[in-house]
Design an enzyme around this catalytic site. Structure first.
Site, mmCIF file in Angstrom:
data_model
loop_
_atom_site.group_PDB
_atom_site.id
_atom_site.type_symbol
_atom_site.label_atom_id
_atom_site.label_comp_id
_atom_site.label_asym_id
_atom_site.label_seq_id
_atom_site.Cartn_x
_atom_site.Cartn_y
_atom_site.Cartn_z
ATOM 1 N N HIS A 181 30.667 31.129 4.865
ATOM 2 C CA HIS A 181 31.607 31.981 5.596
ATOM 3 C C HIS A 181 32.946 32.048 4.877
ATOM 4 C CE1 HIS A 181 33.826 33.449 9.247
ATOM 5 N NE2 HIS A 181 32.694 34.122 9.380
ATOM 6 N N HIS A 203 34.040 41.125 7.433
ATOM 7 C CA HIS A 203 34.544 41.479 8.757
ATOM 8 C C HIS A 203 35.151 42.877 8.725
ATOM 9 C CE1 HIS A 203 34.476 37.026 8.966
ATOM 10 N NE2 HIS A 203 34.170 37.230 10.232
ATOM 11 N N HIS A 212 26.200 38.292 9.645
ATOM 12 C CA HIS A 212 26.136 37.087 10.474
ATOM 13 C C HIS A 212 24.730 36.829 11.013
ATOM 14 C CE1 HIS A 212 30.540 37.602 10.379
ATOM 15 N NE2 HIS A 212 30.572 36.299 10.562
ATOM 16 N N HIS A 345 34.775 38.284 20.258
ATOM 17 C CA HIS A 345 34.507 37.462 19.072
ATOM 18 C C HIS A 345 35.774 36.867 18.476
ATOM 19 C CE1 HIS A 345 34.603 37.506 14.563
ATOM 20 N NE2 HIS A 345 33.687 36.565 14.761
ATOM 21 N N HIS A 349 37.301 32.802 18.644
ATOM 22 C CA HIS A 349 37.633 32.051 17.425
ATOM 23 C C HIS A 349 39.011 31.406 17.567
ATOM 24 C CE1 HIS A 349 34.819 32.257 14.037
ATOM 25 N NE2 HIS A 349 34.392 33.413 14.525
ATOM 26 N N PHE A 366 39.025 32.021 9.239
ATOM 27 C CA PHE A 366 37.715 32.318 8.668
ATOM 28 C C PHE A 366 37.258 31.275 7.658
ATOM 29 C CE2 PHE A 366 38.330 37.158 9.400
ATOM 30 C CZ PHE A 366 37.842 37.025 10.697
ATOM 31 N N HIS A 379 28.366 32.459 17.306
ATOM 32 C CA HIS A 379 27.836 33.660 16.664
ATOM 33 C C HIS A 379 26.415 33.988 17.084
ATOM 34 C CE1 HIS A 379 30.592 35.751 14.012
ATOM 35 N NE2 HIS A 379 31.265 34.610 13.971
#
Length: 614
Positions: A181, A203, A212, A345, A349, A366, A379
């Protein structure tokens, strides 16, 4: 719906019972490394290509006396990549899909400013092509994390422990899997063959979901191989249901390999704000556990409204749900997030990451998010949304554009092979031999109520009646001509609509969208602002997700792709056809758009109403 029961063994009739319904939801030596880097990369290299094709749109080419070169001219000559010119009838012949990175050219990922970097580069290996698993393999059923039993927990903890114990030169190790990632998201890879270089970012566009999906698919199969259990499946964090709206207990035991110490302490079970806020904002006041649980019904109802907007009313077109196209040579920053990627999402995070860390690690950045085992559980539920979205209406289908279907990534599988995977092979999770436990969808039919009964606010502001008088309820309007501007306070803007009083058929064919353009911010910071339509309340409290007027939100999870260019421009697209109907504003010529800053500094380039068919 019927009550939930513990997850049975994923075999026989029990497996069928949990399938979703059809309508619902080795490090190399220095010499080896040098030799590897001197090889020609396996991924095709090509120059940046213009998409302009008409004679009036051709770009000048001072080095070519025969005239300008178009994207089609170049691709016809690239027979080794897309096939000979005789295959131009193939719909992929003129495609320009994103290509996998060249691992031999991986460089340090960017954590923050002043050269703050992270080594996320994986071991080197030759690649093989992806093949779908045999249909004879057992179906893996991903369970809701809050419903798993002790036997499952023991198996899951053992698998993660074994993965964490693998050496660093094993691409299947937890460290290397977490780095996947980081490398794809924080600038460790550049797009292959693009000059000047463009960072590979997965992204902010239509490749978010397929990337993902593959990431979790291989992570899950590695875990199953380590414990010799081909039925093992990752759990999903069921944050879209009241029963699952806490950090699952299996991740909260400090003695467990599933635990990560770098999380927001207030949001842990037993903390001051343990309920997941799907519309998180750092400026929001935290409630005591007693007060929060006392207002549980209202809180949960608000969260379900968020889900309804992101999955149902605000995601009626593919572009709104998946995000906008990203093709080879495009910078992801200039595209747009899909509804679920944006919220919840992004919000989850940031909500899970520790705000006291330099870069809101682990989940809140990230580069570090994959270091927290809960990332994969989070995810899994995001991936589940893809499956569910396609059951909510006949027009909710995957893209057919070759630039999406032929886009590709590379991952390490359970046998340490580097596998090249294309989007077109992951569209059906059941063909990948996994599915999700069936649980209720409380957000499916959730409705919202307008804060006020007036329906003609936008038209009222636009008439001469208010031209020389104070706006109703002391509202101060910002003209469209004032853009671009820094959003340092809530502003309201009258935006003209191109069409009104459309028929049902017209609305099905075209979704009316609000476009917030030129969103400029520092990508290394948390950024969030909200958007409302026709918010005429005079209390001074902007509309929130509990109100019909709430149209959506923009959220950024901190990340860097390059040094020296911290800011970029993004775009936000919000589907508003159903919202305008709910507000009784379908016949209005204009709409009042209110932008409310929540976290971080952001500059807005402009606002407009548009219409999309895809």
């Amino acid at each position: 719906m019927s009550s939930l029961s513990p997850l049975p063994a994923a075999t026989g009739a029990a497996t069928a019972a949990f399938l979703r319904p059809s309508l619902l939801p080795p490090k190399k030596s220095a010499s080896q490394l040098s030799a590897y880097k001197s090889r020609k990369p396996y991924s095709p290299h090509f120059a940046r290509i213009s998409c302009k094709t008409s004679s009036s749109d051709k770009e000048p080419n001072n080095n070519d006396q025969t005239g300008p070169t178009t994207r089609r001219d170049i691709l016809i000559g690239m027979g080794s990549l897309y096939g000979a010119a005789s295959s131009l009838s193939d719909p992929t012949a003129l495609a320009n899909p994103l290509q996998p990175p060249d691992l031999s050219k991986c460089h340090p990922a960017i954590k923050g400013d002043a050269g703050d970097t992270a080594d996320c580069c994986p071991p080197f290996s030759d690649q093989i092509e992806f093949k779908l698993p045999s249909p004879k393999e057992p179906m893996r059923i991903r369970p809701a994390a809050h419903l798993v039993d002790k036997a499952y927990i023991d198996k899951y903890e053992k698998a993660i422990s074994l993965m964490k114990a693998l050496p660093d030169d094993d691409p299947r190790s937890f460290k290397n899997q977490a780095n996947v990632h980081c490398a794809y998201c924080n600038g460790a890879y550049d797009q292959v063959g693009i000059t000047p270089s463009v960072a590979l970012q997965i992204h902010f566009s239509w490749i978010f979901f397929p990337f993902h999906r593959y990431y979790l698919y291989f992570f899950e199969r590695i875990l199953g191989k380590l414990i010799d259990d081909p039925t093992f499946a990752l759990p999903f964090w069921n944050w879209d249901s009241p029963d699952g709206m806490q950090i699952p207990a299996i991740f909260a035991d400090p003695a467990s390999p599933l635990y990560d110490a770098i999380r927001a302490p207030d949001h842990l079970p037993g903390g001051s704000s343990p309920l997941v806020d799907l519309d998180w904002s750092r400026s929001a006041a935290s409630l005591t556990p007693e007060a929060q649980w006392q207002s549980n019904r209202d809180v949960m109802h608000t969260q379900m409204r968020v889900m309804h907007t992101q999955m149902v009313s605000g995601a009626k077109k593919r572009t709104l749900f998946f995000g906008t196209p990203l093709k080879a040579g495009d910078a992801a920053a200039n595209t747009g997030q899909g509804s679920i990627e944006r919220s919840p999402h992004m919000n989850i995070h940031i909500w899970t990451g520790d705000p006291k860390q330099a870069h809101t690690e682990d989940m809140g950045n990230f580069y570090s998010a994959g270091r927290d085992p809960i990332f994969y559980c989070h995810h899994a539920n995001v991936d589940r949304m893809w499956d569910l979205w396609k059951t909510l209406g006949p027009r909710r289908t995957d893209f057919t554009d070759p630039d999406w279907l032929e886009a590709a990534f590379v991952f390490y599988d359970e046998d340490k092979n580097l596998v090249r995977c294309k989007v077109k092979d992951c569209l059906d999770s059941r063909k990948l031999n996994y599915d999700y436990q069936k649980v209720p969808l409380p957000w499916l039919d959730t409705k919202r109520t307008p804060k006020a009964k007036k329906k003609t606010l936008a038209n009222a502001f636009a008439t001469e009646k208010f031209a020389n008088a104070a706006p109703p309820k002391k509202r101060e309007l910002t003209p469209l001509s004032a853009f671009p501007l820094v959003l340092n306070k809530a502003i309201s803007v009258v935006v003209p609509r191109g069409k009104r009083s459309r028929t049902v058929v017209e609305k099905e064919e075209e979704e009316e969208i609000l476009v917030v353009e030129g969103i400029e911010f520092d990508r290394g910071n948390v950024v969030k602002f909200d958007v409302a339509l026709n918010d005429e309340d005079d209390t001074g409290v902007p509309a929130g997700p509990q109100d019909t007027e709430f149209a959506g939100t923009f959220v950024n999870v901190p990340h860097r792709e390059k040094q020296g260019a911290p800011s970029f421009k993004a775009v936000l697209r919000l589907g508003i056809t159903d919202l305008l109907e709910d507000l009784g504003a379908d016949d209005d010529d204009t709409v009042v758009v209110t932008l409310v800053p929540k976290v971080g500094e952001v500059k807005i380039g402009g606002l407009k109403i548009d219409y999309i068919t895809d």
